[in-house]
Design a protein around this motif. Structure first.
Motif, PDB file in Angstrom:
ATOM      1  N   VAL A 149      10.899   6.099 -20.689  1.00  0.00           N
ATOM      2  CA  VAL A 149      10.780   6.666 -19.337  1.00  0.00           C
ATOM      3  C   VAL A 149      10.556   8.172 -19.485  1.00  0.00           C
ATOM      4  O   VAL A 149      10.944   8.777 -20.486  1.00  0.00           O
ATOM      5  CB  VAL A 149      12.044   6.392 -18.492  1.00  0.00           C
ATOM      6  CG1 VAL A 149      12.259   4.909 -18.284  1.00  0.00           C
ATOM      7  CG2 VAL A 149      13.279   7.013 -19.140  1.00  0.00           C
ATOM      8  N   PRO A 150       9.929   8.772 -18.501  1.00  0.00           N
ATOM      9  CA  PRO A 150       9.746  10.232 -18.560  1.00  0.00           C
ATOM     10  C   PRO A 150      11.093  10.956 -18.578  1.00  0.00           C
ATOM     11  O   PRO A 150      12.096  10.463 -18.038  1.00  0.00           O
ATOM     12  CB  PRO A 150       8.969  10.541 -17.283  1.00  0.00           C
ATOM     13  CG  PRO A 150       8.330   9.246 -16.894  1.00  0.00           C
ATOM     14  CD  PRO A 150       9.284   8.179 -17.322  1.00  0.00           C
ATOM     15  N   ASP A 151      11.109  12.113 -19.192  1.00  0.00           N
ATOM     16  CA  ASP A 151      12.332  12.924 -19.216  1.00  0.00           C
ATOM     17  C   ASP A 151      12.810  13.209 -17.795  1.00  0.00           C
ATOM     18  O   ASP A 151      12.002  13.461 -16.893  1.00  0.00           O
ATOM     19  CB  ASP A 151      12.079  14.245 -19.940  1.00  0.00           C
ATOM     20  CG  ASP A 151      11.852  14.044 -21.428  1.00  0.00           C
ATOM     21  OD1 ASP A 151      12.240  12.973 -21.934  1.00  0.00           O
ATOM     22  OD2 ASP A 151      11.271  14.941 -22.068  1.00  0.00           O
ATOM     23  N   ILE A 192      16.116   9.303 -13.447  1.00  0.00           N
ATOM     24  CA  ILE A 192      17.493   8.897 -13.139  1.00  0.00           C
ATOM     25  C   ILE A 192      17.623   7.378 -13.047  1.00  0.00           C
ATOM     26  O   ILE A 192      18.590   6.796 -13.516  1.00  0.00           O
ATOM     27  CB  ILE A 192      17.957   9.549 -11.820  1.00  0.00           C
ATOM     28  CG1 ILE A 192      17.956  11.072 -11.970  1.00  0.00           C
ATOM     29  CG2 ILE A 192      19.341   9.052 -11.421  1.00  0.00           C
ATOM     30  CD1 ILE A 192      18.284  11.804 -10.685  1.00  0.00           C
ATOM     31  N   GLY A 193      16.655   6.749 -12.418  1.00  0.00           N
ATOM     32  CA  GLY A 193      16.748   5.305 -12.259  1.00  0.00           C
ATOM     33  C   GLY A 193      15.569   4.744 -11.499  1.00  0.00           C
ATOM     34  O   GLY A 193      14.563   5.437 -11.256  1.00  0.00           O
ATOM     35  N   SER A 194      15.674   3.478 -11.105  1.00  0.00           N
ATOM     36  CA  SER A 194      14.591   2.794 -10.413  1.00  0.00           C
ATOM     37  C   SER A 194      14.590   3.167  -8.939  1.00  0.00           C
ATOM     38  O   SER A 194      15.551   3.739  -8.410  1.00  0.00           O
ATOM     39  CB  SER A 194      14.739   1.281 -10.575  1.00  0.00           C
ATOM     40  OG  SER A 194      15.961   0.830 -10.032  1.00  0.00           O
ATOM     41  N   ILE A 246      10.497   1.837 -12.213  1.00  0.00           N
ATOM     42  CA  ILE A 246      10.837   3.154 -12.740  1.00  0.00           C
ATOM     43  C   ILE A 246       9.521   3.895 -12.924  1.00  0.00           C
ATOM     44  O   ILE A 246       8.728   3.535 -13.809  1.00  0.00           O
ATOM     45  CB  ILE A 246      11.618   3.056 -14.058  1.00  0.00           C
ATOM     46  CG1 ILE A 246      12.983   2.414 -13.803  1.00  0.00           C
ATOM     47  CG2 ILE A 246      11.771   4.436 -14.693  1.00  0.00           C
ATOM     48  CD1 ILE A 246      13.905   2.379 -15.003  1.00  0.00           C
ATOM     49  N   PRO A 247       9.225   4.874 -12.094  1.00  0.00           N
ATOM     50  CA  PRO A 247       7.946   5.580 -12.179  1.00  0.00           C
ATOM     51  C   PRO A 247       7.696   6.139 -13.580  1.00  0.00           C
ATOM     52  O   PRO A 247       8.557   6.817 -14.156  1.00  0.00           O
ATOM     53  CB  PRO A 247       8.093   6.710 -11.151  1.00  0.00           C
ATOM     54  CG  PRO A 247       9.120   6.208 -10.186  1.00  0.00           C
ATOM     55  CD  PRO A 247      10.078   5.400 -11.008  1.00  0.00           C
ATOM     56  N   GLY A 248       6.537   5.780 -14.137  1.00  0.00           N
ATOM     57  CA  GLY A 248       6.184   6.267 -15.464  1.00  0.00           C
ATOM     58  C   GLY A 248       6.842   5.514 -16.599  1.00  0.00           C
ATOM     59  O   GLY A 248       6.600   5.820 -17.774  1.00  0.00           O
ATOM     60  N   GLY A 249       7.705   4.526 -16.265  1.00  0.00           N
ATOM     61  CA  GLY A 249       8.414   3.790 -17.318  1.00  0.00           C
ATOM     62  C   GLY A 249       7.539   2.719 -17.949  1.00  0.00           C
ATOM     63  O   GLY A 249       6.574   2.237 -17.349  1.00  0.00           O
ATOM     64  N   GLY A 250       7.873   2.341 -19.160  1.00  0.00           N
ATOM     65  CA  GLY A 250       7.142   1.291 -19.853  1.00  0.00           C
ATOM     66  C   GLY A 250       8.077   0.384 -20.640  1.00  0.00           C
ATOM     67  O   GLY A 250       9.119   0.827 -21.150  1.00  0.00           O
ATOM     68  N   PRO A 283      17.880   3.690 -16.179  1.00  0.00           N
ATOM     69  CA  PRO A 283      16.832   3.158 -17.074  1.00  0.00           C
ATOM     70  C   PRO A 283      17.352   2.201 -18.131  1.00  0.00           C
ATOM     71  O   PRO A 283      16.771   1.129 -18.338  1.00  0.00           O
ATOM     72  CB  PRO A 283      16.245   4.432 -17.690  1.00  0.00           C
ATOM     73  CG  PRO A 283      16.453   5.486 -16.661  1.00  0.00           C
ATOM     74  CD  PRO A 283      17.776   5.169 -16.036  1.00  0.00           C
ATOM     75  N   GLY A 284      18.427   2.580 -18.813  1.00  0.00           N
ATOM     76  CA  GLY A 284      18.942   1.698 -19.856  1.00  0.00           C
ATOM     77  C   GLY A 284      19.354   0.347 -19.329  1.00  0.00           C
ATOM     78  O   GLY A 284      19.042  -0.702 -19.900  1.00  0.00           O
ATOM     79  N   LEU A 285      20.094   0.338 -18.200  1.00  0.00           N
ATOM     80  CA  LEU A 285      20.544  -0.921 -17.621  1.00  0.00           C
ATOM     81  C   LEU A 285      19.367  -1.705 -17.055  1.00  0.00           C
ATOM     82  O   LEU A 285      19.314  -2.944 -17.163  1.00  0.00           O
ATOM     83  CB  LEU A 285      21.555  -0.625 -16.517  1.00  0.00           C
ATOM     84  CG  LEU A 285      22.244  -1.834 -15.871  1.00  0.00           C
ATOM     85  CD1 LEU A 285      22.947  -2.682 -16.910  1.00  0.00           C
ATOM     86  CD2 LEU A 285      23.220  -1.378 -14.789  1.00  0.00           C
TER      87      LEU A 285
END
Length: 993
Positions: free
Chosen positions: A715-717, A720-722, A683-687, A730-732
């Motif tokens: 995740v950035p605003d 949508i997903g990976s 996920i770009p920008g996700g942590g 993101p949540g899943l």
């Protein structure tokens, strides 16, 4: 010759026996209640039997009460006809269509029928021994056959295998069930276990691709054992013992015949040869079973014995002679199976000659004891008169064994120790006079012992390579020496040591290994004698040896480093957790010799580098999981050794164990994230971050601690997903990543489990998402978190993050939340109420409940955390997470006067230090009244006081000042406690000012 003592009279009940009268009354009432009419002549035949059962056997009485009509049928038809009628009910046609519960019920009722019929036949009709044992053995075979057929059909329905014959699942199935011991010889006793070995023939079985053959037949075997052994409302059929299989500590419960043949031909021991003498296929694919026994015949029946094999056989003889032949024969407490002159001596009298000569003389290969005695006579090896003495004594003792077991269906072989109970056993054997019974029993025991000893004398005279030329200390003498050294059960301890000498385990298969252990055993036993519990230490060491794949290397190591023996003894005697680690990884001792295990673990970077070195040969993910578990176990062992030997204190141990845990979490997080990204992308920008709470957060782990973890992500605003081939929202995405990480940390692999993981401290607990967003985490603590959650937050810190930037954001969030302004009165009131609720609902179990006792660890932790929460806005960041560090900061900031800090620091050091040591040594079960003196001395040493009394005095002195401080600084728990309310755990929604 009929060796069943048929001339013995029927057993008579004692006069005026209350139990017999009650059974008769219950029996008559049951018949009336069921409208069962019994003719007077038949009742006259039933009543004496009924009174015998009532007087002597609660177990048989219970069977009659459960089914009185069964006794009527047995007497009406005769016990033999009642037994024969059972087999039709157990035939393949009768059991084929039964569901599992119905089959289990049928088998258990068949067991009750046979048990009662055989007892009546024995007690009232003078059945010879082999008639009784034959009925029980046939029942075992029939029950196993029905269970095997059911298990095979179930596996076929699950598409795990294909049946060769739908109407006869066992035929050509490749499933081999060998009956061993008394079952194999048709000699089952009344309450016997059944010894089984289960194999499968790869050339015969018809597996499907769904599972490997090994997996399928292990599952099938477990099903079979459940059907036979599980206790239900109808009882059980037989207890099952699978430990006679090759290498039971390492091999599965079902083994391929290929693996078994390789094992027996290359690694099989002489005791396994002896066991195989009585082996026979009892269920499953009987033809395949016979073929297997034919294939391993060269292992069992050797034409030529090498010197090592002769020595092993001699040692087996010596073991029995010294263990059971040097005691005084008696009546009270006499073991009629294993004691001097007992059943085992007759069996071994036969078996030793089979082992020595059976390879050259096939007529010695009969598994049955009595028929083998006849064959020895026919071969001129045994005079007929001596055969009669042995056979009649054997039958008498087997009948007596049955009487002892009929009482409560217990697998016992010992006469009562209470002299007052001997007359009852005598009458149960058909003797009206106690003196008569004693005389006959002592006669048979003495006759068997004399002939057994004569066999040894003849063998020793004929063979100059006698055992005594090779063992400097026989078992009786060793037992005496161990008793003098302080062992509480010296005979049992001596038996273990003799077992090493005769090559009981794999590690002794080489002569060099046995010679080495012979040399170090005296020093090792002296070391065990100096431990807290010598018998326990020796038993743990024996279990350790039982798991070793080979022994020469380890025994050579111990022989060259005798100082290791003291350490080994201390581990086995005082630290069961370390003993278990060592049992799984004997190579850990190499680290002690090299000094690595004694070096402090205080540098995180050095630990990470060490882990990467240990993982350099990892080839795949599963290999990585195992390697991390091995590395972590090594480091835990090292810290445990240092703590046990007083090289570090509990604080340093907690720091070291925390560093080890962090290294493992970091490595597995990276591995899980990498593997997950291969399937689902990034996920770009996700942590994603792992937070440590509790002892992990406070850097206070013990050797048995679990991990209190909380996961967060961001995740950035607009994300949508990976971006992978199987994208996830993101949540899943992060929820599944978290689940994978929990599994990686806690799943049981071949190397065991790494840590237990507790996720209960996440926002809103189990009702909330497994992985909340960082913003959700922040919002929860600002608006919804309860007081106890704010307390837990004081120990929270970042452990690892997949992004350095996100990790920094997590740390800032934690700092901000911890520094929120709170109402001190609200904080103190809730915490006092919470502590009051704990006092009421979870009171301390004893003065040694170091955590929950008033003035114990919980009080100290709550004081430190409460004061920190109340004063947090004015304290520098970052706030400490360890209890000791919190007290230090509060003192340095002038918020905790030195006079108050001193008793808190003293109480923390004493209780936490003792808790860490007890986790290592006694676990959760420390009881000072039964704890051995050396363990108490160990605790005193680590507490820095003179003796154990001083330890308890120190605890008693440390707690009242702490509880008084709790009342003065936080509030009186008893006054704050509000029954049946949420006080103490209610919400605390702090507002910044």
């Amino acid at each position: 010759m009929n060796y069943g003592l048929p001339a013995r009279p029927p057993v008579s009940p004692p006069p005026d026996n209350a139990d017999a009268a009650r059974l008769e009354e219950d029996f008559r009432a049951a018949l009336a209640g069921r409208s069962l009419a019994v003719e007077a002549a038949q009742m006259a035949e039933i009543l004496p039997i009924l009174r015998v059962l009532g007087a002597y056997s609660p177990y048989l009485s219970a069977l009659v009460r459960r089914d009185p009509a069964l006794l009527v049928e047995i007497v009406a038809k005769g016990p033999e006809a009642a037994v024969e009628a059972t087999w039709a009910d157990l035939s393949p046609g009768a059991t084929a269509a039964l569901p599992l519960d119905s089959l289990m019920r049928l088998l258990r009722r068949a067991k009750a029928r046979i048990a009662l019929a055989a007892a009546v036949g024995d007690l009232a009709y003078g059945w010879p021994l082999m008639k009784t044992t034959g009925a029980l053995s046939r029942l075992a075979s029939a029950a196993l056959s029905a269970a095997a057929a059911h298990a095979l059909r179930a596996a076929a329905r699950m598409n795990e295998l294909t049946l060769a014959h739908d109407d006869d699942p066992e035929r050509d199935s490749g499933l081999i069930i060998l009956g061993m011991g008394k079952l194999g010889a048709h000699e089952l006793n009344y309450s016997s276990d059944i010894d089984l070995i289960v194999f499968f023939d790869n050339e015969v079985i018809r597996p499907t691709p769904k599972r490997s053959p090994g997996e399928t037949f292990v599952r099938l075997t477990k099903t079979l054992v459940k059907i036979i052994q599980e206790r239900t409302a109808d009882g059980y059929v037989f207890r099952v013992d699978l430990r006679l299989r090759p290498d039971p500590g390492a091999m599965p419960v079902a083994i391929s015949t290929d693996a078994a043949e390789i094992y027996y031909q290359s690694l099989g021991q002489n005791w396994e040869r002896a066991a195989m003498i009585k082996a026979r296929p009892v269920a499953g694919d009987l033809a395949a079973g016979r073929d297997f026994l034919q294939h391993i015949r060269p292992f069992v029946w050797r034409r030529h014995l090498d010197f090592a094999a002769v020595r092993d056989i001699q040692r087996m003889k010596e073991k029995i002679r010294d263990h059971h032949g040097h005691g005084a024969i008696g009546v009270e407490g006499q073991d009629v199976k294993l004691g001097p002159g007992g059943i085992r001596e007759v069996e071994f009298f036969v078996q030793i000659q089979q082992l020595i000569s059976g390879g050259r003389e096939p007529q010695l290969r009969d598994p049955a004891t009595l028929s083998m005695l006849d064959r020895l006579v026919a071969m001129g090896r045994l005079p007929p008169a001596e055969r009669d003495l042995l056979a009649e004594g054997y039958c008498f003792l087997r009948h007596l064994e049955h009487r002892l077991q009929m009482v409560d269906d217990a697998q016992t072989h010992e006469m009562p120790a209470d002299p007052a109970r001997i007359p009852g056993i005598g009458r149960f054997m058909g003797f009206g006079d106690e003196a008569d019974f004693r005389r006959v029993l002592l006669f048979h025991l003495a006759a068997i012992q004399r002939r057994f000893s004569a066999l040894f004398a003849a063998e020793d005279a004929a063979d100059p390579a006698s055992l005594r030329n090779h063992l400097p200390e026989a078992e009786a003498a060793l037992s005496q020496r161990l008793a003098e050294a302080g062992f509480q059960e010296p005979a049992k301890a001596a038996g273990l040591v003799i077992g090493w000498r005769v090559g009981r385990y794999r590690c002794f298969r080489h002569e060099r290994a046995r010679a080495l252990v012979e040399g170090i055993a005296p020093v090792l036993l002296q070391a065990f004698a100096r431990t807290a519990e010598p018998d326990v230490a020796l038993l743990r060491f024996d279990q350790f040896l039982s798991r070793l794949p080979a022994g020469v290397q380890l025994f050579s190591l111990l022989d060259a480093n005798r100082a290791l023996l003291d350490l080994l003894a201390e581990i086995m005697g005082a630290a069961p957790l370390l003993a278990e680690l060592l049992a799984r990884r004997p190579g850990l001792l190499d680290a002690v010799v090299g000094g690595e295990a004694l070096r402090p673990l205080s540098e995180a970077e050095a630990l990470r580098a060490d882990m990467e070195t240990a993982l350099c040969d990892v080839t795949d993910y599963q290999d990585l999981l195992d390697a991390v578990r091995r590395w972590t176990a090594d480091k835990r062992f090292a810290v445990g050794i240092q703590l046990l030997r007083g090289l570090i204190g509990h604080e340093a141990a907690g720091q070291a164990l925390t560093l080890v845990a962090e290294a493992g979490i970091e490595r597995l997080t990276a591995a899980v994230a990498g593997q997950f990204a291969e399937a689902h992308g990034d996920i770009p920008g996700g942590g994603f971050a792992v937070l440590g709470f509790g002892k992990l957060g406070g850097r206070e782990l013990t050797v048995t601690s679990d991990l209190d973890l909380v996961f967060v992500f961001s995740v950035p605003d607009g994300t949508i997903g990976s971006d992978g081939g199987k994208p996830l929202t993101p949540g899943l995405y992060y929820t599944r990543l978290g689940q994978r990480l929990i599994s990686a940390l806690s799943a049981l692999t071949a190397e065991g489990s790494l840590y237990e993981v507790d996720m209960a401290l996440r926002p809103a607990g189990s009702k909330a998402p497994l992985v909340p967003t960082l913003k959700g985490f922040d919002d929860y603590y600002r608006g919804e978190a309860w007081t106890w959650e704010h307390l837990a937050l004081t120990r929270a810190r970042l452990v690892v993050s997949t992004s350095e930037m996100f990790g920094a954001a997590v740390t800032r969030t934690l700092d901000t939340l911890k520094h929120l302004k709170r109402d001190p009165a609200r904080v103190f009131g809730d915490i006092a109420a919470m502590r009051g609720r704990m006092d009421k609902d979870r009171p301390a179990r004893s003065r040694w409940d170091l955590k929950l006792c008033p003035g114990g660890l919980v009080d100290i932790e709550f004081i430190a955390q409460a004061l920190l929460l109340a004063a947090a806005p004015g304290l520098p960041a970052p706030l400490p997470t360890g209890t000791g560090a919190m007290l230090d900061l509060l003192g340095a900031q002038g918020l905790l006067p030195a006079a108050d800090a001193l008793p808190l620091r003293r109480g923390l050091g004493l209780a936490a230090g003792l808790a860490a040591m007890l986790r290592l040594t006694a676990g959760d079960g420390f009881d000072p009244e039964h704890a051995p003196a050396p363990l108490k001395a160990l605790l005193a040493r680590h507490a820095g006081v003179a003796d154990f009394a001083a330890v308890e005095a120190a605890l008693d002195a440390a707690r009242p000042p702490v509880r008084a401080l709790f009342g003065r600084l936080i509030g009186d728990p008893a006054e704050a406690y509000v029954p049946n309310s949420a006080a103490g755990t209610g919400g605390l929604a702090p507002l910044e000012e």
